[in-house]
Motif scaffolding. Structure first.
Motif, PDB file in Angstrom:
ATOM      1  N   ILE A   1       0.915  -1.241   0.039  1.00 63.88           N
ATOM      2  CA  ILE A   1       0.116  -0.089   0.013  1.00 63.88           C
ATOM      3  C   ILE A   1       0.904   1.320   0.086  1.00 63.88           C
ATOM      4  O   ILE A   1       0.435   2.097  -0.468  1.00 63.88           O
ATOM      5  CB  ILE A   1      -1.109   0.015   1.158  1.00 63.88           C
ATOM      6  N   LEU A   2       1.993   1.182   0.655  1.00 64.89           N
ATOM      7  CA  LEU A   2       2.967   2.201   0.508  1.00 64.89           C
ATOM      8  C   LEU A   2       3.675   2.716  -0.750  1.00 64.89           C
ATOM      9  O   LEU A   2       3.576   4.092  -1.142  1.00 64.89           O
ATOM     10  CB  LEU A   2       4.213   2.243   1.671  1.00 64.89           C
ATOM     11  N   PHE A   3       3.786   1.651  -1.518  1.00 65.67           N
ATOM     12  CA  PHE A   3       4.332   1.559  -2.977  1.00 65.67           C
ATOM     13  C   PHE A   3       3.057   2.337  -3.866  1.00 65.67           C
ATOM     14  O   PHE A   3       3.475   3.238  -4.589  1.00 65.67           O
ATOM     15  CB  PHE A   3       4.731   0.333  -3.329  1.00 65.67           C
ATOM     16  N   VAL A   4       1.781   2.061  -3.655  1.00 66.12           N
ATOM     17  CA  VAL A   4       0.930   2.539  -4.311  1.00 66.12           C
ATOM     18  C   VAL A   4       0.618   3.800  -4.002  1.00 66.12           C
ATOM     19  O   VAL A   4       0.285   4.817  -4.700  1.00 66.12           O
ATOM     20  CB  VAL A   4      -0.560   1.754  -4.354  1.00 66.12           C
ATOM     21  N   SER A   5       0.654   4.339  -2.656  1.00 67.33           N
ATOM     22  CA  SER A   5       0.639   5.636  -2.265  1.00 67.33           C
ATOM     23  C   SER A   5       1.562   6.605  -2.698  1.00 67.33           C
ATOM     24  O   SER A   5       1.185   7.732  -3.018  1.00 67.33           O
ATOM     25  CB  SER A   5       0.460   5.772  -0.820  1.00 67.33           C
ATOM     26  N   LYS A   6       2.836   6.256  -2.906  1.00 61.97           N
ATOM     27  CA  LYS A   6       4.050   7.018  -3.511  1.00 61.97           C
ATOM     28  C   LYS A   6       3.449   7.324  -4.884  1.00 61.97           C
ATOM     29  O   LYS A   6       3.793   8.714  -5.316  1.00 61.97           O
ATOM     30  CB  LYS A   6       5.439   6.362  -3.464  1.00 61.97           C
ATOM     31  N   TYR A   7       3.001   6.659  -5.606  1.00 65.22           N
ATOM     32  CA  TYR A   7       2.621   6.816  -7.161  1.00 65.22           C
ATOM     33  C   TYR A   7       1.335   7.635  -7.166  1.00 65.22           C
ATOM     34  O   TYR A   7       1.277   8.744  -7.739  1.00 65.22           O
ATOM     35  CB  TYR A   7       2.209   5.648  -8.018  1.00 65.22           C
TER      36      TYR A   7
END
Length: 88
Positions: free
Chosen positions: A3-9
Motif C-alpha cells: 500500500i505504501l508503494f501505491v501511495s507514492k505513485y
C-alpha cells in the motif's frame, strides 16, 4: 503490491495535478500570481523528486530537492525586494 508503494505513485500524480493548477493560476496578469505559481511548482517538483528518488533508489535526489527549495525561497525573497522598492 504494498500500500505504501501505491501511495507514492498517488502522491506523484497529485503533485502533477498541483503543478498544472499552479500553471493555470500563474497565467493571470498579476505579478504576485506568477510568483506564487513558480514557488508552488518548485516545491511540488522538489517533493516529487524526493518521492521518485525513494521509489527508484536514486542517490542524489535529496541534495537536488534541498537546493531547489533553498534557491526557490531565496529567489522569491529577492524578487519581492526588487519589485517592492524602497521604504520611505
Amino acid at each position: 503490491m504494498d500500500i505504501l508503494f501505491v501511495s507514492k505513485y498517488l502522491v506523484v500524480i497529485a503533485l502533477i495535478i498541483l503543478m498544472l493548477a499552479a500553471l493555470r493560476a500563474g497565467a493571470y496578469k498579476s505579478t504576485a500570481m506568477g510568483l506564487l505559481a513558480s514557488s508552488v511548482i518548485i516545491n511540488a517538483f522538489a517533493v516529487a523528486l524526493l518521492v521518485g528518488g525513494d521509489i527508484y533508489n536514486l542517490g542524489f535526489h535529496s541534495d537536488i530537492s534541498l537546493a531547489l527549495i533553498l534557491f526557490g525561497f531565496v529567489g522569491t525573497v529577492v524578487f519581492a525586494v526588487v519589485v517592492g522598492g524602497e521604504d520611505k
